[in-house]
Write an enzyme that holds these catalytic residues in place. Structure first.
Site, PDB file in Angstrom:
ATOM      1  N   ASP A   1       0.856  -1.203   0.000  1.00  0.00           N
ATOM      2  CA  ASP A   1       0.000   0.000   0.000  1.00  0.00           C
ATOM      3  C   ASP A   1       0.889   1.251   0.000  1.00  0.00           C
ATOM      4  O   ASP A   1       0.544   2.259   0.625  1.00  0.00           O
ATOM      5  CB  ASP A   1      -0.979   0.013   1.186  1.00  0.00           C
ATOM      6  CG  ASP A   1      -2.111   1.016   0.996  1.00  0.00           C
ATOM      7  OD1 ASP A   1      -2.242   1.557  -0.117  1.00  0.00           O
ATOM      8  OD2 ASP A   1      -2.851   1.270   1.963  1.00  0.00           O
TER       9      ASP A   1
ATOM     10  N   HIS B   1       3.092  10.727   0.040  1.00  0.00           N
ATOM     11  CA  HIS B   1       2.470  12.041   0.237  1.00  0.00           C
ATOM     12  C   HIS B   1       3.584  13.048   0.496  1.00  0.00           C
ATOM     13  O   HIS B   1       4.597  12.709   1.122  1.00  0.00           O
ATOM     14  CB  HIS B   1       1.519  12.025   1.439  1.00  0.00           C
ATOM     15  CG  HIS B   1       0.296  11.187   1.232  1.00  0.00           C
ATOM     16  ND1 HIS B   1      -0.680  11.506   0.304  1.00  0.00           N
ATOM     17  CD2 HIS B   1      -0.098  10.023   1.812  1.00  0.00           C
ATOM     18  CE1 HIS B   1      -1.634  10.582   0.350  1.00  0.00           C
ATOM     19  NE2 HIS B   1      -1.302   9.663   1.241  1.00  0.00           N
TER      20      HIS B   1
END
Ligand code: DOR
Ligand code: ZN
Length: 424
Positions: free
Chosen positions: A305, A309
């Site tokens: 996953d 960011h």
């Protein structure tokens, strides 16, 4: 490429191969010889007994391109995968635009062409992940998509989900759900429990994940035949539901992330927003159930996953911060440290969870370490002690709680597509 890997420990569970002190020769991307004391005029690399396994495949990564190149690009993401020990990854469709049509698929394919790391592509289940209209599955499948998901969001409507299953089955697409009952999780910052209470943060209850898993298992059984996959399962109840469904021969599979088998919600106290992800870090009881699921085969594979960011999206309060952490460069060290070296899994089991099983789920050709096969290899030193530093990161984003973590086990290199990459 003319490369002789000297002194390697080959492990290939599909061949029941587990043998050390071997040499392996690769020419033009193909394994040409395996033996002892081989001679070569080409490049020779002594690997000091490192393990050579079939190339690892991470079926759940966010590469952010198109649309959010400030977080990651296909190139930086694939470089991080290569350095992290993966020879193949599957990118998720929550890009901008989303992967809801064949043009986005071909755009991504072009960007990935020629890399050491192969890229599989996950399309959306519903148009732009909105949850109401089905994505053009026939066109996506024709473009080479093998899996569909609205990852980042679950399909809210049971009726829409039923239709997703019915159509996906016709094209033999693996249906991957991000399991979250959104009416229970809106605004949540972390797992609902003792720690969220102590910190005064809005909680994400484990049952919100389990309600969707249970609903989907019922729908999958009702529709029949469809292959259903639970993304990043994180709760004890989720593992139990999947175990029970498998026992009833429903075609369900699941993956777990390295952070969910190593950390609990207590990490939020130490790491703050670097420990915010979706689903959130849970409790020790959940971690123990996940490890049990990995050991008994309820959990089919490990997937990161990987969710890059930018700094400004994490350098804020827990409620506003973006969800997710990068994972490609810490996944194998975490697996070796906490699963294999901790005594839960054998190397063969770990390799099946990281290579054989996810490849099978996506319908990718099997990899075998034998003469005449294409060299698609992950190489790691299972006993190397080291500390992960921010300077090690090749991903464009640095959002991870593992900077400074100590590991036992390090990736040495990757080989695929006639290319080899070795870490310094
Ligand atoms: O933590 C997460 N981040 N979970 C998801 O499901 C999506 C991902 C993202 O795209 O950032
Ligand atoms: Zn997700």
């Amino acid at each position: 490429m003319d490369l002789l890997l000297r002194n390697v420990h080959l492990i290939d569970p599909s061949l029941q191969l587990d043998d050390s002190g071997l040499d392996l020769e690769i020419r033009d991307g193909v394994i040409t010889r395996i033996g002892r004391g081989l001679k070569s005029d080409g490049e020779i690399r002594d690997l000091g007994g490192a393990i050579v396994a079939p190339g690892f495949f991470d079926m759940h990564v966010h590469l952010r391109e198109p649309g959010q190149e400030y977080k990651e690009t296909i190139e930086t993401g694939l470089n991080a995968a290569m350095a992290g020990g993966f020879t193949s990854v599957c990118c998720m469709p929550n890009t901008e635009p989303s992967i809801s049509d064949p043009f986005v698929v071909s755009y991504i394919k072009e960007k990935a062409a020629g890399h050491l790391v192969d890229l599989a592509i996950c399309g959306t289940m519903t148009k732009d992940r909105k949850g109401d209209e089905l994505s053009p599955m026939a066109a996506l499948a024709k473009a080479g998509v093998k899996m569909i998901s609205d990852d980042g969001a679950a399909v809210r409507s049971a009726e829409v989900m039923r239709r997703v299953f019915e159509y996906a089955q016709m094209f033999d697409l693996l249906v991957t759900q991000h399991c979250e009952e959104h009416s229970m999780t809106a605004g949540a910052a972390m797992n609902e429990g003792r720690v969220s209470t102590k910190l005064g943060l809005p909680g994400w209850p484990s049952v919100a994940e389990e309600i969707i898993i249970a609903r989907d298992i019922l729908l999958a059984e009702y529709v029949g035949g469809v292959r259903y996959h639970v993304a990043h399962v994180s709760t004890k109840g989720g593992v139990r539901l999947i175990r029970e469904a498998k026992a009833r021969a429903i075609k369900v599979s699941c993956e777990v992330t390295p952070h969910h088998f190593t950390l609990t919600d207590e990490a939020v106290e130490q790491h703050g927003t670097m420990a915010k992800m979706c689903p959130p870090l849970r409790t020790q009881e959940d971690v123990d159930a996940i490890i049990e699921g990995l050991v008994d085969g309820t959990i089919d594979c490990i997937a990161t996953d990987h969710a890059p960011h930018a700094a400004h999206e994490k350098e804020t309060d827990m409620v506003s911060a973006a969800m997710g952490i990068i994972g490609l460069e810490t996944a194998i060290p975490l697996g070796l440290t906490h699963l294999v070296n901790a005594g839960h899994l054998t190397f063969a089991q770990y390799i099946e969870l990281s290579s054989t099983n996810p490849r099978k789920l996506l319908g990718l050709p099997a990899i075998q370490i034998k003469e005449g096969e294409r060299a698609n290899l992950t190489i790691f030193d299972p006993t190397k002690k080291w500390r992960f530093a921010e300077g090690d990161i090749l991903s464009k984003s640095h959002n991870t709680p593992f900077v400074g973590a100590e590991f036992i086990g390090k990736v040495v290199g990757t080989v695929n597509n006639g290319k080899a990459h070795f870490r310094a």
